[in-house]
Enzyme design. Structure first.
Site, PDB file in Angstrom:
ATOM      1  N   ASN A  39      37.552  10.971  36.559  1.00 31.33           N
ATOM      2  CA  ASN A  39      36.799  12.366  36.394  1.00 31.33           C
ATOM      3  C   ASN A  39      36.998  13.319  37.373  1.00 31.33           C
ATOM      4  OD1 ASN A  39      34.021  13.623  35.826  1.00 31.33           O
ATOM      5  ND2 ASN A  39      33.882  13.028  37.921  1.00 31.33           N
ATOM      6  N   TYR A  84      43.985  25.712  33.663  1.00 27.14           N
ATOM      7  CA  TYR A  84      42.882  24.627  33.679  1.00 27.14           C
ATOM      8  C   TYR A  84      43.068  24.110  32.086  1.00 27.14           C
ATOM      9  CZ  TYR A  84      38.207  22.213  33.390  1.00 27.14           C
ATOM     10  OH  TYR A  84      37.307  21.518  33.103  1.00 27.14           O
ATOM     11  N   LYS A 123      43.899  20.170  30.809  1.00 30.33           N
ATOM     12  CA  LYS A 123      42.976  19.658  29.979  1.00 30.33           C
ATOM     13  C   LYS A 123      43.870  19.349  28.369  1.00 30.33           C
ATOM     14  CE  LYS A 123      39.935  18.980  33.115  1.00 30.33           C
ATOM     15  NZ  LYS A 123      39.522  17.947  33.436  1.00 30.33           N
ATOM     16  N   VAL A 170      29.047  22.921  31.345  1.00 29.05           N
ATOM     17  CA  VAL A 170      28.094  22.021  31.974  1.00 29.05           C
ATOM     18  C   VAL A 170      27.577  22.512  33.254  1.00 29.05           C
ATOM     19  CG1 VAL A 170      27.934  19.606  33.145  1.00 29.05           C
ATOM     20  CG2 VAL A 170      29.589  19.750  31.192  1.00 29.05           C
TER      21      VAL A 170
END
Length: 257
Positions: free
Chosen positions: A86, A153, A157, A186
């Site tokens: 994670n 980023y 991903k 989030v």
């Protein structure tokens, strides 16, 4: 029989929520983070059934030596049933201004870290004959390039999703499932930093960016870490034993594929 899971980047945010959710569901949790004090605090606060003792460990996810040491230690002492990769970082900047040093940092943690930890976990599971489960944290930014100020980023991903599929294909013969979750907007400390950065880059305010994110989400709220954690819990459960190589969208409809 109690099962054991290792979670990386679990000192805060989504990782902490995953640790708490799995502990509530009777998993024995090993909380790892590059910040050892944060990992220790999270582990100490987790709910525990009688006889279950949660643990913490310092882990630099881009270090093969660190990852192997944690995976083998947990396997030998507790039995390693699942691993959640994670840990992640982000920086925001326009593509034309993005420094290579930031790119290297992002790839080191977000992609190399998933590779290194996944390899260590899988080797330990194969050695012990465990048909375990691995879950990686990707992002809805791993499914679309239409994400401003996060080119490095996004690349990391997209890589996590591809790596998840490659791992699932090769580890299937050992009975190990490998999946990833793709969160949206989030509410975490990392997002709070991004709100400030994006507001500056867009000439807006953090509240303005937050409102834009909510407008982009059909369920009309920002995602909570617990929304991601429950999805991870499903992918680690017996209900998901015939699911592998998937990138599960958990974003309230902000991106649909």
């Amino acid at each position: 029989m109690t099962k054991t899971v290792v979670i990386t980047g679990a000192g805060s945010g989504i990782g902490r929520a995953i640790a708490n959710t799995l502990a509530e569901r009777s998993w024995q949790v090993v909380v790892t983070d590059v910040d050892g004090a944060a990992a220790k605090d999270v582990a100490a606060a987790l709910p525990a059934d009688s006889g279950v003792r949660h643990e913490s460990a310092v882990l630099n996810v881009s270090s093969p030596q660190d990852a192997a040491a944690v995976a083998l230690d947990v396997t030998d002492r507790l039995g390693l049933d699942a691993w959640v990769s994670n840990a992640g970082i982000s920086f925001m900047h326009g593509f034309l201004d993005a420094p290579i040093a930031r790119y290297d940092q992002t790839m080191d943690v977000n992609l190399k870290g998933v590779f290194v930890c996944g390899q260590a976990a899988a080797r330990a599971m194969v050695r012990s004959g465990t048909q375990g489960a691995i879950v990686n944290t990707a992002s809805m930014a791993g499914k679309q390039g239409r994400v401003p100020f996060l080119a490095d980023y996004v690349a990391s991903k997209f890589g996590v999703i591809g790596l998840t599929q490659a791992m699932a294909y090769e580890l299937g013969e050992h009975g190990i499932t490998v999946n990833c979750v793709c969160p949206g907007y989030v509410e975490t400390p990392m997002q709070s930093r991004e709100l400030e950065w994006e507001a500056q880059l867009r000439g807006s305010t953090p509240d303005g960016i937050r409102a834009m994110m909510i407008r982009d989400t059909p369920l009309q709220r920002l995602e909570r870490p617990e929304d991601v954690a429950r999805s991870v819990a499903f992918l680690l459960s017996e209900d998901a034993r015939f699911i592998t190589g998937e990138a599960l969208a958990v974003n309230g409809g902000a991106y649909m594929d």
